[in-house]
Design a protein around this motif. Sequence first.
Motif, mmCIF file in Angstrom:
data_model
loop_
_atom_site.group_PDB
_atom_site.id
_atom_site.type_symbol
_atom_site.label_atom_id
_atom_site.label_comp_id
_atom_site.label_asym_id
_atom_site.label_seq_id
_atom_site.Cartn_x
_atom_site.Cartn_y
_atom_site.Cartn_z
ATOM 1 N N SER A 50 0.809 -1.215 0.000
ATOM 2 C CA SER A 50 0.000 0.000 0.000
ATOM 3 C C SER A 50 0.843 1.266 0.000
ATOM 4 O O SER A 50 0.479 2.271 -0.619
ATOM 5 N N ASP A 51 2.003 1.227 0.655
ATOM 6 C CA ASP A 51 2.785 2.456 0.851
ATOM 7 C C ASP A 51 4.078 2.500 0.041
ATOM 8 O O ASP A 51 4.717 3.551 -0.014
ATOM 9 N N LEU A 52 4.469 1.371 -0.563
ATOM 10 C CA LEU A 52 5.676 1.293 -1.388
ATOM 11 C C LEU A 52 6.869 2.028 -0.757
ATOM 12 O O LEU A 52 7.327 3.052 -1.284
ATOM 13 N N PRO A 53 7.364 1.499 0.365
ATOM 14 C CA PRO A 53 8.494 2.156 1.045
ATOM 15 C C PRO A 53 9.768 2.109 0.199
ATOM 16 O O PRO A 53 9.873 1.320 -0.737
ATOM 17 N N ASP A 54 10.724 2.964 0.560
ATOM 18 C CA ASP A 54 12.015 3.003 -0.136
ATOM 19 C C ASP A 54 12.947 1.895 0.345
ATOM 20 O O ASP A 54 13.907 1.553 -0.346
ATOM 21 N N LEU A 55 12.667 1.376 1.531
ATOM 22 C CA LEU A 55 13.490 0.315 2.110
ATOM 23 C C LEU A 55 12.655 -0.445 3.122
ATOM 24 O O LEU A 55 11.824 0.143 3.813
ATOM 25 N N VAL A 56 12.876 -1.763 3.195
ATOM 26 C CA VAL A 56 12.243 -2.578 4.223
ATOM 27 C C VAL A 56 13.329 -3.167 5.116
ATOM 28 O O VAL A 56 14.295 -3.756 4.621
ATOM 29 N N LEU A 57 13.185 -2.976 6.418
ATOM 30 C CA LEU A 57 14.045 -3.635 7.401
ATOM 31 C C LEU A 57 13.247 -4.803 7.953
ATOM 32 O O LEU A 57 12.246 -4.614 8.650
ATOM 33 N N MET A 58 13.680 -6.018 7.620
ATOM 34 C CA MET A 58 12.883 -7.217 7.895
ATOM 35 C C MET A 58 13.510 -8.091 8.958
ATOM 36 O O MET A 58 14.579 -8.669 8.754
ATOM 37 N N ASP A 59 12.840 -8.160 10.104
ATOM 38 C CA ASP A 59 13.209 -9.136 11.121
ATOM 39 C C ASP A 59 13.001 -10.525 10.512
ATOM 40 O O ASP A 59 12.116 -10.716 9.684
ATOM 41 N N ILE A 60 13.841 -11.482 10.910
ATOM 42 C CA ILE A 60 13.699 -12.832 10.360
ATOM 43 C C ILE A 60 12.734 -13.662 11.193
ATOM 44 O O ILE A 60 11.838 -14.322 10.663
ATOM 45 N N ARG A 61 12.919 -13.620 12.505
ATOM 46 C CA ARG A 61 12.049 -14.418 13.371
ATOM 47 C C ARG A 61 10.823 -13.611 13.739
ATOM 48 O O ARG A 61 10.886 -12.651 14.506
ATOM 49 N N LEU A 62 9.705 -14.018 13.181
ATOM 50 C CA LEU A 62 8.430 -13.330 13.391
ATOM 51 C C LEU A 62 7.376 -14.382 13.711
ATOM 52 O O LEU A 62 7.519 -15.547 13.312
ATOM 53 N N PRO A 63 6.324 -13.993 14.411
ATOM 54 C CA PRO A 63 5.236 -14.950 14.653
ATOM 55 C C PRO A 63 4.551 -15.266 13.329
ATOM 56 O O PRO A 63 4.407 -14.391 12.480
ATOM 57 N N GLY A 64 4.144 -16.488 13.132
ATOM 58 C CA GLY A 64 3.526 -16.855 11.857
ATOM 59 C C GLY A 64 4.568 -16.899 10.765
ATOM 60 O O GLY A 64 5.651 -17.470 10.946
ATOM 61 N N MET A 65 4.261 -16.257 9.641
ATOM 62 C CA MET A 65 5.199 -16.223 8.531
ATOM 63 C C MET A 65 6.506 -15.564 8.967
ATOM 64 O O MET A 65 6.490 -14.554 9.670
ATOM 65 N N ASP A 66 7.664 -16.129 8.575
ATOM 66 C CA ASP A 66 8.933 -15.511 8.963
ATOM 67 C C ASP A 66 9.423 -14.542 7.886
ATOM 68 O O ASP A 66 8.821 -14.409 6.818
ATOM 69 N N GLY A 67 10.512 -13.845 8.216
ATOM 70 C CA GLY A 67 11.015 -12.811 7.317
ATOM 71 C C GLY A 67 11.488 -13.351 5.979
ATOM 72 O O GLY A 67 11.406 -12.676 4.951
ATOM 73 N N MET A 68 11.979 -14.558 6.005
ATOM 74 C CA MET A 68 12.455 -15.201 4.782
ATOM 75 C C MET A 68 11.280 -15.436 3.814
ATOM 76 O O MET A 68 11.379 -15.148 2.623
#
Length: 133
Positions: A50-68
């Motif tokens: 929705s917001d089309l950011p310039d960069l995403v900082l993605m944690d890998i370990r997340l609840p449910g779907m992971d960052g990978m």
Amino acid sequence: MTGASDADKLILIVEDNEKNLKLVRDILQYRGYRTIEATTAEDGIALARSDLPDLVLMDIRLPGMDGMAALQVLRADPHTAAIPVVAVTASVMPEERDRFTAAGFDGFIEKPIDVKSFPARVQAFIDAAKPRQ
Ligand code: MN
């Protein structure tokens, strides 16, 4: 555009740990970046679309779907495929780094976040991104 003029870039932080989220948000906002946040991969994907950011900082370990897995979803969508995505992770073993690169991340930043070097590293990832059409 380079340097200070880039500081209004929009950065999406995907992080489920409240303290880490606050730290990253505070550093980036102090430097003038605009930030949006998600605490799950699913919400992060929705915000990226929705917001089309310039960069995403993605944690890998997340609840449910992971960052990978979230990265794969973003890359598979033509609208979000070109957004640079950086893995933010405590895993700094060389084989883990290779795994992130192979998965298609633009790079990684180690946890715990190094407050001093973090802003320059974020800006370097933004600078490295090709302009999107
Ligand atoms: Mn996490």
